[in-house]
Design a protein around this motif. Sequence first.
Motif, short mmCIF file in Angstrom:
data_model
loop_
_atom_site.label_atom_id
_atom_site.label_comp_id
_atom_site.label_asym_id
_atom_site.label_seq_id
_atom_site.Cartn_x
_atom_site.Cartn_y
_atom_site.Cartn_z
N GLY A 160 0.82 -1.21 0.00
CA GLY A 160 0.00 0.00 0.00
C GLY A 160 0.85 1.26 0.00
O GLY A 160 1.91 1.31 0.64
N PRO A 161 0.40 2.30 -0.70
CA PRO A 161 1.18 3.54 -0.80
C PRO A 161 1.20 4.37 0.48
O PRO A 161 1.97 5.33 0.59
N THR A 162 0.34 4.03 1.45
CA THR A 162 0.24 4.83 2.67
C THR A 162 1.19 4.35 3.77
O THR A 162 1.22 4.93 4.85
N ALA A 163 1.98 3.32 3.50
CA ALA A 163 2.84 2.75 4.54
C ALA A 163 3.79 3.79 5.12
O ALA A 163 3.95 3.90 6.34
N GLU A 164 4.41 4.58 4.26
CA GLU A 164 5.37 5.57 4.74
C GLU A 164 4.69 6.70 5.51
O GLU A 164 5.27 7.25 6.44
N THR A 165 3.46 7.04 5.12
CA THR A 165 2.72 8.07 5.84
C THR A 165 2.46 7.62 7.28
O THR A 165 2.66 8.39 8.23
N TYR A 166 2.01 6.38 7.45
CA TYR A 166 1.78 5.85 8.79
C TYR A 166 3.09 5.79 9.57
O TYR A 166 3.12 6.08 10.77
N ARG A 167 4.15 5.41 8.90
CA ARG A 167 5.46 5.33 9.55
C ARG A 167 5.89 6.70 10.06
O ARG A 167 6.36 6.84 11.19
N ASP A 168 5.73 7.72 9.22
CA ASP A 168 6.11 9.08 9.63
C ASP A 168 5.27 9.55 10.81
O ASP A 168 5.77 10.22 11.72
N ARG A 169 3.98 9.20 10.80
CA ARG A 169 3.12 9.56 11.93
C ARG A 169 3.58 8.86 13.20
O ARG A 169 3.57 9.45 14.28
N ALA A 170 3.94 7.59 13.07
CA ALA A 170 4.40 6.84 14.23
C ALA A 170 5.65 7.50 14.82
O ALA A 170 5.75 7.69 16.05
N ILE A 171 6.59 7.88 13.97
CA ILE A 171 7.81 8.53 14.43
C ILE A 171 7.48 9.84 15.14
O ILE A 171 8.04 10.15 16.20
N HIS A 172 6.55 10.61 14.58
CA HIS A 172 6.17 11.89 15.18
C HIS A 172 5.54 11.67 16.55
O HIS A 172 5.89 12.37 17.52
N VAL A 173 4.63 10.72 16.65
CA VAL A 173 3.95 10.49 17.94
C VAL A 173 4.91 9.94 18.97
O VAL A 173 4.90 10.37 20.14
N TYR A 174 5.77 9.00 18.56
CA TYR A 174 6.75 8.47 19.50
C TYR A 174 7.63 9.58 20.05
O TYR A 174 7.88 9.65 21.26
N SER A 175 8.11 10.46 19.19
CA SER A 175 9.09 11.45 19.61
C SER A 175 8.47 12.69 20.24
O SER A 175 8.96 13.19 21.26
N HIS A 176 7.37 13.20 19.68
CA HIS A 176 6.83 14.48 20.11
C HIS A 176 5.68 14.37 21.12
O HIS A 176 5.46 15.30 21.90
N LYS A 177 4.94 13.26 21.12
CA LYS A 177 3.81 13.13 22.04
C LYS A 177 4.13 12.21 23.22
O LYS A 177 3.72 12.48 24.35
#
Length: 235
Positions: free
Chosen positions: A181-198
């Motif tokens: 699926g083309p959205t895999a990297e989008t979810y990955r980037d969101r995961a990185i953001h939430v892990y680090s910033h939230k």
Amino acid sequence: MLACTDDWESLTVLTGAIMNEDEHMSQLIAENNDFHTSTFLFWKMVLAYTFGFEEKAQLMSQEVKDCSFFAFEKGFFSLPFCFYSAMISYSRYQSTGQSKHLRTARKYRKVLARHQSNRNPNANPFLTIIDVEELALKSTDPILIMQACNTSIQLQAGEDFSNLEALANEQASRIMRNLGGPTAETYRDRAIHVYSHKWGAIAKARWLQKGQDLISEDSVEVISVESSSNEELWP
């Protein structure tokens, strides 16, 4: 360790440089401190799962279960323990193809479902993530799976469970990547953001950025673990 380490070799060492972990564990056992022993093993299990050491995480899960401490059987640790143990077992099934791990995962899921049927709202966030795993086993429809992933992510975000929100995004990235699926990297980037910033789990965010989610000890060598699928889980 989730917040500060860059030492990938020590990711599952809970005490870091503060104390000798083996000596600390021996002291807890010698003192018959079942609560602290179980809790210590539980958090080591969570760390191992978080950083992809699924075989080690599974061994820690069994050790916590063997302690038979009330807080993990019936008390406030029961839900998170069942959740992480289920997710570990799903990962082991995906990496080994051994059905005993899937049976174990589904036994833990039943415990969570029982809590949900008894109107325990704390089970809902855990079950939405687990149900995405179940759906991914039964369907290859990327739209259907993406909808389930988004529902899970939105629930975690709405409840402000940043650790579960990050995990749900990471899960979505893994599943969508497997489906092409083309959205895999989008979810990955969101995961990185939430892990680090939230959540503040900087080490986990860096681990994902380095592509370590593609590498686990199971991808190098598959080691058979004795099945415990015939044992009864806690009611």
